[in-house]
Design a protein around this motif. Sequence first.
Motif, mmCIF file in Angstrom:
data_model
loop_
_atom_site.group_PDB
_atom_site.id
_atom_site.type_symbol
_atom_site.label_atom_id
_atom_site.label_comp_id
_atom_site.label_asym_id
_atom_site.label_seq_id
_atom_site.Cartn_x
_atom_site.Cartn_y
_atom_site.Cartn_z
ATOM 1 N N GLU B 253 9.682 90.353 -39.840
ATOM 2 C CA GLU B 253 8.397 90.203 -40.526
ATOM 3 C C GLU B 253 7.842 91.542 -41.022
ATOM 4 O OE1 GLU B 253 5.283 88.588 -38.095
ATOM 5 O OE2 GLU B 253 3.998 88.136 -39.804
ATOM 6 N N ARG B 257 10.868 92.064 -44.286
ATOM 7 C CA ARG B 257 10.100 91.367 -45.316
ATOM 8 C C ARG B 257 9.027 92.274 -45.922
ATOM 9 N NH1 ARG B 257 4.584 88.413 -44.630
ATOM 10 N NH2 ARG B 257 4.507 90.148 -43.175
ATOM 11 N N TYR B 370 10.563 87.785 -52.791
ATOM 12 C CA TYR B 370 9.612 87.977 -51.700
ATOM 13 C C TYR B 370 9.146 86.633 -51.137
ATOM 14 C CZ TYR B 370 5.571 89.145 -48.978
ATOM 15 O OH TYR B 370 4.682 89.230 -47.948
ATOM 16 N N GLN B 374 9.259 85.421 -47.428
ATOM 17 C CA GLN B 374 8.032 84.997 -46.767
ATOM 18 C C GLN B 374 8.204 83.628 -46.113
ATOM 19 O OE1 GLN B 374 5.069 86.399 -46.116
ATOM 20 N NE2 GLN B 374 4.523 84.476 -45.125
ATOM 21 N N GLN B 375 8.879 82.718 -46.807
ATOM 22 C CA GLN B 375 9.034 81.367 -46.276
ATOM 23 C C GLN B 375 9.855 81.346 -44.986
ATOM 24 O OE1 GLN B 375 7.400 78.542 -47.111
ATOM 25 N NE2 GLN B 375 8.417 77.824 -45.245
ATOM 26 N N VAL B 377 9.509 83.406 -42.626
ATOM 27 C CA VAL B 377 8.671 83.843 -41.490
ATOM 28 C C VAL B 377 8.240 82.662 -40.608
ATOM 29 C CG1 VAL B 377 6.580 85.040 -40.746
ATOM 30 C CG2 VAL B 377 7.898 85.920 -42.661
ATOM 31 N N PRO B 378 7.605 81.617 -41.169
ATOM 32 C CA PRO B 378 7.250 80.504 -40.275
ATOM 33 C C PRO B 378 8.459 79.826 -39.635
ATOM 34 C CG PRO B 378 6.668 79.993 -42.559
ATOM 35 C CD PRO B 378 7.022 81.437 -42.513
ATOM 36 N N TYR B 379 9.586 79.760 -40.359
ATOM 37 C CA TYR B 379 10.771 79.145 -39.757
ATOM 38 C C TYR B 379 11.206 79.901 -38.500
ATOM 39 C CZ TYR B 379 11.338 76.440 -44.078
ATOM 40 O OH TYR B 379 11.148 75.597 -45.135
ATOM 41 N N LYS B 381 9.197 82.387 -36.864
ATOM 42 C CA LYS B 381 8.112 82.724 -35.956
ATOM 43 C C LYS B 381 7.480 81.489 -35.318
ATOM 44 C CE LYS B 381 4.409 85.998 -35.983
ATOM 45 N NZ LYS B 381 3.331 86.610 -36.777
ATOM 46 N N VAL B 382 7.414 80.406 -36.056
ATOM 47 C CA VAL B 382 6.820 79.188 -35.517
ATOM 48 C C VAL B 382 7.907 78.269 -34.980
ATOM 49 C CG1 VAL B 382 5.436 77.152 -36.030
ATOM 50 C CG2 VAL B 382 4.893 79.335 -37.114
#
Lengths: 462, 400
Positions: B253, B257, B370, B374-375, B377-379, B381-382
């Motif tokens: 992240e 990124r 980018y 960015q997309q 990140v939730p995959y 991190k969450v």
Amino acid sequence: MTGIKEWLYRHTFSEKSIAPLIIFRILFGIMMFLSTLRFMLNGWVHDLYIEPSYFFTYLGFDWVKPFDLYGISLLFGLLLLSTIFIALGFFYRISTIVFFICFTYIELIDKTNYLNHYYFISLVAFLLMFLPANKGCSLDTYLGFTSKQEKVQAWSINILKFQMAIVYIFAGISKLNYDWLFEAQPLRNWLKHQTDLPLIGELMQYEFTAYLFSWGGALFDLFIVFILLNNRFRIYGYTLVIIFHGLTAVMFPIGVFPYVMIVSTLIFFSPEFHKNIVVWIQARTARKSKNKVQTEIKAATQNKGTISLLLGLYILIQLIVPLRYLAYPGDLFWTEQGYRFSWRVMLIEKAGYAQFFVHHPENGMKKLIDNKEYLTPQQEKMMSTQPDMILQFAHHLRDQYTDTVIIESNGAEINIKEPKVTAEVYVSLFNKGSRLFIDSDVNLSKIKRGFHHKDWILQNEN
Amino acid sequence: MSDLFKIQSIMRILKVFLFVGVVLLSFSCKKRGCMDENAINYDADAQIADNATCTYLPFEKTEMLSNICDNYIVPAYTNFNEKNIALSNSLSLFSSNPTVDAFEALKQTWKDALLSWQQVCFLDFGPAAFVILNNQVNLHPVDTDVVNNNISLGVYNLEQASNNDAKGYQALDYLLHQPGMSDQDHVTYFMSNGNAMTYLTDVVENIKYWSNYILTEWTTSYQDSFKSNSSSESNAQGSSISNLVNGLCYHYESIIRKGKIGLPLGSFNGFSQQEMPDLVECYYRQESLPFAIESVSAMKKFINGESFNTPENRLGLDDYINFVGATQNSSALSSIINSQIDLVIDKLGKLNDPLSNEITTNKPAVTEAYSALQQLVPYLKVDMTSALGVLITYQDNDGD
């Protein structure tokens, strides 16, 4: 009707041995001492109350502030001291008041740290302020500050039992939902990480185990109080209590909660059981106490009308608060409207990721906010899945940028009067995949805080 | 009367039997069984889900940890260390025989070493997090003023944090690719400027020191605790899985990124979102994309449990995610993560170096890349952290 009335009267005003109350006081004091000490030794006072620059206050309690290092240290000092005093029964009334105020104040500072068991402790402390739990085995009686008492009105003990019953039964009711019963969620996910547990780890590979634990947990919560109330089965009930909470303590990072429950449920044991302990304590400590044993209950506690009214009110509130979620539309686990203060423990597996944007109201420019600049990792994590906290943080950002002039690195002058704040939030519930949580176009800076339905939360499409 | 009564009761019993029979029949037509494909007793013929009977192979966390340690982390750090030894050797050759050929060889070994760093950079936990390895070897942007000042003074301490942005690969990027200077100019510069040559050597030796440090830490003490450290309280904070997932998410992240693309693109630059092209990695070489692509590809390899030196694929985070059965839009999360990484690589591959030019001349394409970054990140991190039960638990929680 008269049967119920009689039953109520008997369980409120008949005279009962004070012993269970005395033992409860001592154990509560010791437990709170240990848990407060643990909290301080873990450095959480600093992590949770000094380090953050922003706090998620409760609606109506925005005035609650952690003060500075000295203020919060003083609060914790008082708290620790009051737990010792409560255990010893020394200046009991003042100590319980100090404990209740300090503890509740600390819990009100930041929603991030909300735990059901803290709420439970606040409620018990509130009740203890009104209960004569220092009328035996206490410094207060030893020093003659108050008279000894053998009997109390039944409500003094039964209200504590009622409180325990509320915790278990509502926890049980909240488990009666599709995810828990028929998907075995979230235990199904959690247990899969437990295959390396000693002895029982082997069991965790079977889906059946998750169902067994889910149904077992629900049945336990629903019926344990009734088992504990029964003279014949109490000992088996208590064995279950130890097994159940012992298991959760081994498997999940839930701190002192299991031990609090294991100790608190002793209140259900018979007066004789507690009397034996009292005698045991007295045999080791008692010299001639300066006071005579008072056999009658004081006149001050005889105002039966007022007592009934206040007890009724307390019981009513305890019954209504956990049910308030019914007033909100939508999936409770997704929106979490009416979620707190309702004894929902270990019910959901939720994770989120939130990006906030502050917009210039006129020219369409927007700035991506670095949450870390304002929030600790724990605060950020809790905020990302809870709509009321998302809204609070958006308001905090609004306040930071209202009426500001910013000169940027390229020399651009950004002049903002009323910023617009939006958030792009992704949340995953029960590992079914992250999806957009709230309307990312809605201007959060204009949305009012409150108990009304938050219609900017998107539907959970699972 | 009595006969009739008998007949009626027999009829009643028959009805009951009939009803039970129909019910049993209707159940036996539709086969009950485990319908979860990840289970070992997955029943392809089953029509009624009886998932309570599903049985899974226990996921051997320690086996996964051993695999990623023995087959990825240690070989990758070994390679990283070897590449830095090679860098140091080629610098020795250059300093003893400063020719254009030797200088070009030096630049090549520098690039190889930096690529080998991309393959370990996201292992941002344990000893690497303890010494903040990223800041020791590849903090960017480089502060050329400090570099030049250090050289002209000839007195500096590279151990000091204030020199972190004047050392590492990015300082070498500057020193080996100084604007407006040809290879011959560089050779002349280092021959005539003893301080510069010393500084170059010191920076290379400093990187080599750190690569040796990290490898030694892993091969001596850390690998054992890494392999065995599975906390009993799930994958709570402090467990190896929590450490490595948190380190990976953080590094992806913030450094990949944000640092490699987001910052120079201007996505983090206030309201005006003004591009900052000089913040790209390896600005002076005018070549950034291979490094960004390498870091993401290596991360993919790592997540999938692939071995560093061979194409073997053993137990990795992807298998753990599959074991838990995490999904995203009703596809397996592991395949969603893999295809998102592929998309990132694809989008980055469509860009042209120098990235600093691309950002100003072809901004939409960079923005697209980018967005793909960015997309992810939730995959990660969450979805991934939650699937793996990795909690940020520095205090108690009651799961709500």
